[in-house]
Write a protein that holds these residues in place. Structure first.
Motif, mmCIF file in Angstrom:
data_model
loop_
_atom_site.group_PDB
_atom_site.id
_atom_site.type_symbol
_atom_site.label_atom_id
_atom_site.label_comp_id
_atom_site.label_asym_id
_atom_site.label_seq_id
_atom_site.Cartn_x
_atom_site.Cartn_y
_atom_site.Cartn_z
ATOM 1 N N ASP A 558 3.822 8.801 -1.137
ATOM 2 C CA ASP A 558 2.682 8.898 -0.217
ATOM 3 C C ASP A 558 1.431 8.265 -0.809
ATOM 4 O O ASP A 558 0.665 7.579 -0.113
ATOM 5 C CB ASP A 558 2.410 10.361 0.133
ATOM 6 C CG ASP A 558 3.472 10.961 1.043
ATOM 7 O OD1 ASP A 558 4.270 10.199 1.627
ATOM 8 O OD2 ASP A 558 3.507 12.206 1.160
ATOM 9 N N ASP A 567 2.999 2.145 5.461
ATOM 10 C CA ASP A 567 3.327 3.426 6.080
ATOM 11 C C ASP A 567 4.366 4.221 5.290
ATOM 12 O O ASP A 567 4.325 5.444 5.271
ATOM 13 C CB ASP A 567 3.831 3.196 7.510
ATOM 14 C CG ASP A 567 2.772 2.580 8.393
ATOM 15 O OD1 ASP A 567 1.721 3.214 8.583
ATOM 16 O OD2 ASP A 567 2.982 1.452 8.888
ATOM 17 N N THR A 568 5.304 3.519 4.667
ATOM 18 C CA THR A 568 6.416 4.197 4.004
ATOM 19 C C THR A 568 6.780 3.449 2.727
ATOM 20 O O THR A 568 6.715 2.217 2.691
ATOM 21 C CB THR A 568 7.662 4.246 4.927
ATOM 22 O OG1 THR A 568 7.288 4.810 6.184
ATOM 23 C CG2 THR A 568 8.761 5.094 4.314
ATOM 24 N N ALA A 735 10.372 0.456 8.425
ATOM 25 C CA ALA A 735 10.804 1.686 7.751
ATOM 26 C C ALA A 735 12.261 2.065 8.043
ATOM 27 O O ALA A 735 12.949 2.572 7.139
ATOM 28 C CB ALA A 735 9.871 2.835 8.126
#
Length: 964
Positions: A558, A567-568, A735
């Motif tokens: 994170d 995002d990932t 993702a």
């Protein structure tokens, strides 16, 4: 009058860690800023970093904590891991790291802060240690040429598949894999085979090669020895059949088993691969571990990865170097046969030293004890009415308990032991170096046959071994004296110290390598790696036993996503090259899911690191090279032309930012937009992320995917060329195509590309390092570190510019976090080469910067934020003094063929003999006032690389070779 009052809250936290990590103090920083003409770090940042990419909001990270607080947090996380005794096996085993190796290698900065041995004269210690590793692997596998390690067993098997396809006689057909191979290895093979157009066929080969498969053609065969089930089968008939079909045979072998079983080479195999984890390297929830590959002599020059060879120095003394370096990917690029850029040097050194410590007798004794545990275990089960599947095995038995397997595994867990749930009817049980009576008793209890424990001596007396007599090892191995002379701890300690003293690492001084970011690897960050709760967890342990690890992994992912603007993040790739491959495979899968599988063109600037092109080819893409402009950025006109020419088939642009030439490209956002408009994706190589953290986010200025080098920007040490971690970070639309793993569903999406490493979370055992770095620094500390990295590079560039041209600069004459100085005009005028400058730096007490990359005849310098002003000035003073020496050659004061540069480096042994040179001894070894008190003495003179390549010797030479 009262004394000044300091609030308690300001005192209790002590000095912020960022001040320990960042080298220049306030006075040094002010001096550096003044030298380059700026009043503050923010003013410099505003001038150097293009406004179009600058982040307008700060990083949303937890507030920085003190070292004591971070260690306490890590202790809390570690306590949430439950370390049961693992008997899962599948290539991961409990082992005892000899304390002398643990303290003096794994925990020793002399070993873990070293860089890849591209400057062999100052890397003789770790090169000898790697030669020990190669000798160990070659002896045990019975194949004469071993590499200096690969990333893990699964990817080593994939490299063997590629090698078999490349060198074999069959140009087509399938790669045939025995069904008793490790399941994670089979999964990695599938991931790697599909984009390469290779068909994998998995079959039970216990009865030979099926006729139907033989009719289709077979270019390679992979056998596991012993098998995942534990069975030891005689492979000679399968090997004979495979060779009859023209196939190349690979055996994935257990090195400990090979101390008592016939070697793959003796059995007829062409290639052997595997892991050296059980040779003293902790499981670490999956890594890092040193994979290995050994081959027959005719394949030596096609071996992927690194190979340590023997050559001679200028005095004729034996010396070590990396052999066949022209195979390295930064030279071969899209023609490279592998994208491997790093090895697992630190772990290979540990495994090799495990063999040095124990010797052949000690290793054999460990193997026999492990086997005896397995024999007693099986005998107790059989006498208790349990069906044991195989009669021949080494350390692993498979028990058949119809319908009861899950219950047995659960009961064993209640008694502190993890077993392998193979399926509803079968349980796998693996013994290892730390298996003892208590574990045998727990397993028998789980199966309901606890009575065996009461008569252990009798069971031992009446039970024979389970190794097949025709496969018993005969003949000696590890006969070289190095595996016999270090039995006392005193001798071993001194051997390790002697090797470390031959090397140059960050514990000695600055390593100013461009593109490789050799910054501080803080002790606080390193300490938790060897805690048992992190080091001794099996990668396939039940996840409820790994809560601390999963929390740490999730938090690190994170925070990396926050830093990069993606995002990932997947942490599975266990090297930067594997992160590149994972990112490109995600792009490929995305296009195919959108019905655009025809998009296969990958645009790559000519200045890019060679692994970019190699990874693209491995991902099934066609590389199209984009020219580099005079300012060091991507040539915009050529890029636009290539986009238009390949618009309908454009898959991705791979670009390094800041550029490999060390400049911030002003039009990066426009470049990303142009690629997106044409339907492509943008891959930003994260090699230079040390210039962006806290200032800009690739995921916000137009990139879709990046790999990150945790062993560069995020403080995992280079370890002499490994370990590394290369996470892949993506925007949301990619993702679903991140790496996944069949043995741990939580490791990635169900729609993922499959595993790119053998372990679900890759080299999880060293992730606490980067987690701790982020926690210690906080958002403000990370931003300041980046600013000081940029400041340091500009300070060095400004100091050296009057003496060496700085090849590329951005607006205001500024560079990013590294600079390139041009030696070519001096070479043309004086004959002094870039090699001469690099070797002369050794005499001044420095590791050379990156040579001839990305431009031949140049030095790429990256000082990092961790070096203080005194060290930066020491380096600059050395370079300026070397320029003065070059001028003496140019003026004729020193002959072109006999001067301190062409003769560098100078050794202590030279001083004892005659001195035929036109310069003095003191000038040779203490140049420009270099102090004698802390002098680093290179152990050898300049090494003849061409001789070593022509005469390939890749295992420990006999002691007699040292005598003349």
């Amino acid at each position: 009058m009262t004394a000044h009052r300091t609030p308690f809250t300001a005192l209790e936290r002590g000095t912020p860690f960022a001040a320990r990590h960042i080298g220049p103090d306030a006075a040094g920083e002010a001096k550096m800023l003044a030298h380059i003409g700026y009043g503050s770090l923010d003013e410099l940042t505003a001038a150097a970093v293009p406004e179009v990419i600058t982040s307008t909001e700060g990083l949303r990270l937890p507030e920085a904590r003190s070292e004591a607080e971070v260690l306490a947090e890590l202790r809390s996380l570690a306590s949430r891991n439950r370390v049961l005794h693992s008997m899962i096996g599948l290539g991961y085993y409990g082992t005892v790291t000899p304390p002398v190796v643990l303290r003096n290698v794994m925990e020793n900065p002399a070993w873990y802060t070293a860089y890849t041995p591209y400057q062999p004269e100052i890397s003789q210690g770790r090169l000898e240690a790697l030669l020990n590793f190669q000798t160990m692997v070659a002896d045990l596998t019975g194949l004469p040429t071993s590499g200096a390690s690969l990333l893990d067993e699964g990817t080593a098997a994939a490299e063997a598949m590629a090698l078999a396809r490349r060198v074999g006689k069959v140009k087509g057909g399938v790669f045939l894999v025995d069904s008793d191979c490790l399941p994670q290895t089979i999964a990695v093979l599938r991931t790697r085979a599909e984009p390469a157009g290779v068909e994998i066929e998995v079959a039970d080969l216990s009865g030979g090669i099926p006729a139907a498969v033989a009719e289709r053609g077979v270019f390679g065969v992979l056998l596991q020895y012993p098998g995942a089930s534990g069975a030891v089968r005689d492979p000679r008939e399968v090997i004979r059949q495979a060779h009859g079909l023209g196939a190349v045979v690979t055996m994935a072998a257990d090195l400990l088993a090979l101390t008592v079983l016939s070697s793959p080479g003796e059995l007829g195999a062409d290639i052997a691969v595997g892991s050296t984890q059980r040779f003293g390297v902790p499981m670490g929830f999956g890594g890092p571990h040193a994979g290995f590959m050994a081959v027959r002599s005719q394949f030596a020059r096609s071996l992927p990865g690194r190979l340590v060879g023997v050559s001679y120095d200028a005095d004729g003394a034996q010396a070590y170097r990396l052999a066949l370096q022209t195979r390295e990917q930064h030279i071969r690029r899209e023609k490279a046969t592998s994208n491997i850029c790093t090895a697992q040097v630190l772990l290979a050194v540990m495994a090799g030293m495990y063999a040095v410590w124990h010797g052949p007798e000690g290793l054999t004794a460990i193997a026999r004890r492990v086997h005896r545990c397995a024999v007693l275990l099986a005998a107790g089960l059989r006498e208790g009415g349990v069906d044991v599947v195989s009669d021949a095995y080494f350390d692993t038995v498979t028990a058949r308990v119809p319908g009861r397997a899950a219950q047995v595994v659960a009961t064993a867990r209640e008694h502190g032991v993890n077993l392998r749930l193979t399926d509803a009817d079968h349980v796998g049980i693996a013994c290892d170096e730390i298996t003892g009576r208590a574990q045998l008793a727990a397993v028998w209890t789980a199966f309901g046959v606890a009575a065996a424990e009461e008569d252990l001596a009798g069971l031992d007396e009446r039970t024979g071994d389970a190794l097949p007599v025709p496969l018993l090892r005969t003949g000696e191995f590890l006969t070289h004296p190095v595996f016999h002379r270090h039995r006392s701890e005193t001798a071993m300690l001194r051997y390790l110290k002697r090797l470390a003293d031959r090397d140059y690492a960050l514990d000695r001084g600055m390593i100013p390598l461009g593109s490789c970011t050799m910054k501080l690897n803080a002790t606080t960050e390193m300490e938790p790696v060897t805690w048992p709760e992190f080091a001794q967890l099996h990668p396939f342990a039940p996840l409820d036993q790994a809560d601390g690890y999963l929390t740490l992994i999730g938090e690190l992912a994170d925070r990396l996503a926050e830093i990069t603007g993606y995002d990932t993040v997947s942490l599975q790739p266990n090297a930067g090259s594997q992160g590149e491959l994972a990112g490109l495979l995600a792009v490929r899968a995305y296009h195919r899911a959108a019905g655009e599988g025809h998009r296969t063109v990958c645009l790559i600037p000519s200045s890019a690191h060679g692994t970019n092109a190699a990874s693209a080819v491995m991902a099934g893409m066609k590389v199209v090279v984009v020219r580099t402009a005079e300012d060091g950025g991507v040539d915009p006109e050529d890029l636009r032309a290539k986009i238009e020419r390949h618009r309908s088939e454009l898959a991705v642009l791979m670009v390094t930012y800041p550029s490999t030439h060390g400049v911030f490209e002003e039009d990066i956002a426009d470049i990303c937009a142009a690629v997106h408009e044409a339907g492509g994706q943008v891959y930003v190589d994260g090699a230079n992320l040390n210039a962006l953290v806290g200032l800009a986010r690739p995921g916000h200025f137009g990139a879709d995917v990046s790999h990150l080098n945790l062993h560069k920007t995020f403080c995992i040490p280079h370890g002499g060329g490994g370990p590394g971690v290369g996470p892949v970070a993506v925007r949301a639309h990619l993702a679903p195509y991140l790496p996944s793993h069949p043995l741990q569903e939580a490791a990635g999406p169900g729609t993922g590309i499959g595993p790119v490493s053998a372990a679900p979370w890759g080299s999880a055992g060293i992730l606490p390092i980067s987690w701790a770095y982020l926690r210690l620094m906080g958002a403000d500390g990370l931003r300041r570190a980046t600013q000081v990295a940029v400041l340091s590079a500009n300070y060095v560039a400004k100091r050296l510019e009057p003496h060496f041209p700085v090849l590329y600069t951005g607006p205001g004459g500024l560079v990013a976090h590294e600079c390139i100085i041009d030696v070519r005009p001096l070479t043309k005028a004086t004959g002094v080469t870039i090699d001469d400058v690099a070797k002369r730096l050794i005499d001044y007490g420095f590791h050379a910067p990156t040579m001839s990359f990305p431009v031949a005849g140049t030095l790429m310098i990256e000082p990092t934020e961790s070096e203080d002003l005194a060290e930066l000035d020491r380096f600059c003073d050395a370079m300026i003094a070397i320029r003065g020496e070059i001028d003496k050659v140019g003026s004729g004061e020193w002959p072109a063929d006999d001067n301190p540069l062409v003769n560098a480096p100078h050794t202590a042994a030279q001083l004892a003999g005659g001195w035929p040179h036109p310069y003095g001894r003191e000038e040779a070894v203490f140049p420009a006032g270099t102090g004698s008190q802390d002098k680093y003495w290179p152990p050898v003179r300049r090494i003849d690389g061409a001789y070593g390549d022509r005469n390939l010797v890749c295992s420990c030479p006999p002691p007699s070779d040292y005598d003349g």
